[in-house]
Motif scaffolding. Structure first.
Motif, short mmCIF file in Angstrom:
data_model
loop_
_atom_site.label_atom_id
_atom_site.label_comp_id
_atom_site.label_asym_id
_atom_site.label_seq_id
_atom_site.Cartn_x
_atom_site.Cartn_y
_atom_site.Cartn_z
N LYS A 80 0.50 53.03 -4.40
CA LYS A 80 -0.15 52.00 -3.59
C LYS A 80 -0.55 50.82 -4.48
CE LYS A 80 -4.09 51.53 -0.55
NZ LYS A 80 -5.33 52.12 -0.08
N VAL A 81 -0.41 49.60 -3.96
CA VAL A 81 -0.82 48.42 -4.71
C VAL A 81 -2.34 48.27 -4.67
CG1 VAL A 81 1.34 47.17 -4.39
CG2 VAL A 81 -0.48 46.88 -2.71
N GLY A 82 -2.89 47.72 -5.75
CA GLY A 82 -4.32 47.46 -5.84
C GLY A 82 -4.58 45.97 -5.96
N ILE A 83 -5.85 45.62 -6.06
CA ILE A 83 -6.23 44.21 -6.17
C ILE A 83 -5.61 43.56 -7.41
CG2 ILE A 83 -8.20 42.68 -6.68
CD1 ILE A 83 -8.09 43.24 -3.79
N GLY A 84 -5.65 44.24 -8.54
CA GLY A 84 -5.06 43.68 -9.76
C GLY A 84 -3.58 43.39 -9.61
N THR A 85 -2.88 44.33 -9.01
CA THR A 85 -1.44 44.16 -8.77
C THR A 85 -1.20 42.97 -7.86
OG1 THR A 85 -1.09 46.54 -9.01
CG2 THR A 85 0.62 45.30 -7.85
N MET A 86 -1.98 42.87 -6.80
CA MET A 86 -1.78 41.78 -5.85
C MET A 86 -2.20 40.43 -6.44
SD MET A 86 -0.08 43.10 -3.52
CE MET A 86 0.05 41.59 -2.55
N LEU A 87 -3.19 40.43 -7.33
CA LEU A 87 -3.55 39.18 -8.03
C LEU A 87 -2.38 38.70 -8.88
CD1 LEU A 87 -7.26 39.54 -9.15
CD2 LEU A 87 -6.26 37.64 -7.88
N LEU A 88 -1.74 39.62 -9.59
CA LEU A 88 -0.56 39.26 -10.37
C LEU A 88 0.54 38.73 -9.45
CD1 LEU A 88 -0.32 42.22 -12.91
CD2 LEU A 88 -0.83 39.83 -13.44
N ARG A 89 0.75 39.41 -8.35
CA ARG A 89 1.83 39.07 -7.43
C ARG A 89 1.61 37.73 -6.74
NH1 ARG A 89 6.07 41.71 -4.55
NH2 ARG A 89 6.18 40.91 -2.43
N THR A 90 0.37 37.40 -6.41
CA THR A 90 0.10 36.16 -5.67
C THR A 90 -0.35 35.02 -6.59
OG1 THR A 90 -2.13 36.94 -5.15
CG2 THR A 90 -0.44 37.32 -3.50
N PHE A 91 -1.42 35.22 -7.32
CA PHE A 91 -2.02 34.13 -8.08
C PHE A 91 -1.22 33.77 -9.33
CE2 PHE A 91 -5.09 32.39 -11.15
CZ PHE A 91 -5.46 31.25 -10.45
N VAL A 92 -0.96 34.76 -10.18
CA VAL A 92 -0.25 34.49 -11.43
C VAL A 92 1.16 33.97 -11.14
CG1 VAL A 92 0.64 35.50 -13.57
CG2 VAL A 92 -1.64 36.12 -12.75
N THR A 93 1.83 34.58 -10.21
CA THR A 93 3.17 34.13 -9.87
C THR A 93 3.13 32.74 -9.26
OG1 THR A 93 3.83 36.41 -9.50
CG2 THR A 93 5.27 34.72 -8.63
N GLY A 94 2.11 32.45 -8.46
CA GLY A 94 1.95 31.10 -7.92
C GLY A 94 1.83 30.07 -9.03
N LEU A 95 1.10 30.43 -10.09
CA LEU A 95 0.99 29.53 -11.24
C LEU A 95 2.35 29.32 -11.91
CD1 LEU A 95 -2.31 30.76 -12.94
CD2 LEU A 95 -1.96 28.66 -11.62
N VAL A 96 3.11 30.39 -12.06
CA VAL A 96 4.44 30.29 -12.67
C VAL A 96 5.33 29.38 -11.82
CG1 VAL A 96 6.57 31.58 -13.21
CG2 VAL A 96 4.33 32.52 -13.84
N TYR A 97 5.30 29.56 -10.51
CA TYR A 97 6.11 28.72 -9.62
C TYR A 97 5.67 27.26 -9.70
CZ TYR A 97 7.88 33.06 -7.49
OH TYR A 97 8.46 34.27 -7.26
N ALA A 98 4.36 27.02 -9.80
CA ALA A 98 3.85 25.65 -9.88
C ALA A 98 4.22 25.00 -11.21
CB ALA A 98 2.34 25.64 -9.68
N VAL A 99 4.06 25.73 -12.31
CA VAL A 99 4.35 25.17 -13.64
C VAL A 99 5.83 24.81 -13.76
CG1 VAL A 99 4.49 25.80 -16.10
CG2 VAL A 99 2.41 26.23 -14.81
N THR A 100 6.68 25.59 -13.13
CA THR A 100 8.13 25.32 -13.21
C THR A 100 8.60 24.40 -12.09
OG1 THR A 100 8.69 27.27 -11.90
CG2 THR A 100 8.59 27.55 -14.31
N LEU A 101 7.64 23.80 -11.37
CA LEU A 101 7.93 22.86 -10.28
C LEU A 101 8.85 23.46 -9.22
CD1 LEU A 101 8.42 19.65 -12.47
CD2 LEU A 101 6.33 20.46 -11.34
N GLY A 102 8.68 24.73 -8.96
CA GLY A 102 9.43 25.40 -7.91
C GLY A 102 10.76 25.99 -8.33
N ILE A 103 11.20 25.70 -9.54
CA ILE A 103 12.48 26.22 -10.00
C ILE A 103 12.45 27.74 -10.06
CG2 ILE A 103 14.09 26.32 -11.95
CD1 ILE A 103 13.32 23.35 -12.47
N ALA A 104 11.33 28.31 -10.55
CA ALA A 104 11.21 29.77 -10.62
C ALA A 104 11.22 30.39 -9.23
CB ALA A 104 9.94 30.16 -11.37
N LEU A 105 10.70 29.68 -8.23
CA LEU A 105 10.73 30.18 -6.85
C LEU A 105 12.17 30.29 -6.35
CD1 LEU A 105 9.29 30.98 -4.22
CD2 LEU A 105 9.15 28.55 -3.69
#
Length: 136
Positions: A80-105
């Motif tokens: 089962k996923v936990g809060i830490g896992t979901m923070l990585l999945r949503t927040f950290v990944t959102g930062l990666v997508y933003a920093v790469t200007l959507g290319i990583a998305l």
């Protein structure tokens, strides 16, 4: 890694679109009523973030859209996923997508569509995958 019955690109995309309709539209209307702003206000963004962060933790990896299409988020070990896992999945990944200007998305979308295990960048960062398996 024990990826079993991964959910494919189109199913995941449909789940995301259903989440946008079922949750996003009512949130937008509620936010407009409360704040008078029609686009991108802080309340809508915060509630949406909390929805994608908390609901999968308390509902066995499902969001409303994922539940409708029959897929859910699990850890690569099947747990089962936990809060830490979901923070990585949503927040950290959102930062990666933003920093790469959507290319990583875009790369992530191709990964989900083309990889055998159907894991995108957000899945690799968080150690998750999307499966069609029902909870035990």
């Amino acid at each position: 890694m024990m990826v079993q019955n991964p959910g494919g690109f189109w199913r995941r995309l449909l789940g995301l679109l259903l989440d946008a309709i079922v949750v996003g539209v009512p949130l937008g209307i509620l936010s407009y009523i409360l704040t008078g702003e029609s686009e991108g206000n802080t309340l809508t963004n915060l509630l949406s973030f909390l929805y994608y962060l908390i609901l999968p933790v308390v509902w066995m990896g499902y969001t409303v859209g994922k539940r409708i299409v029959g897929v859910r988020i699990v850890k690569v070990d099947g747990g089962k996923v936990g809060i830490g896992t979901m923070l990585l999945r949503t927040f950290v990944t959102g930062l990666v997508y933003a920093v790469t200007l959507g290319i990583a998305l875009i790369v992530s979308a191709f990964m989900v569509g083309l990889r055998e295990d159907k894991r995108g960048i957000h899945d690799l960062i968080a150690g998750t995958y999307v499966t069609t398996d029902k909870p035990q």
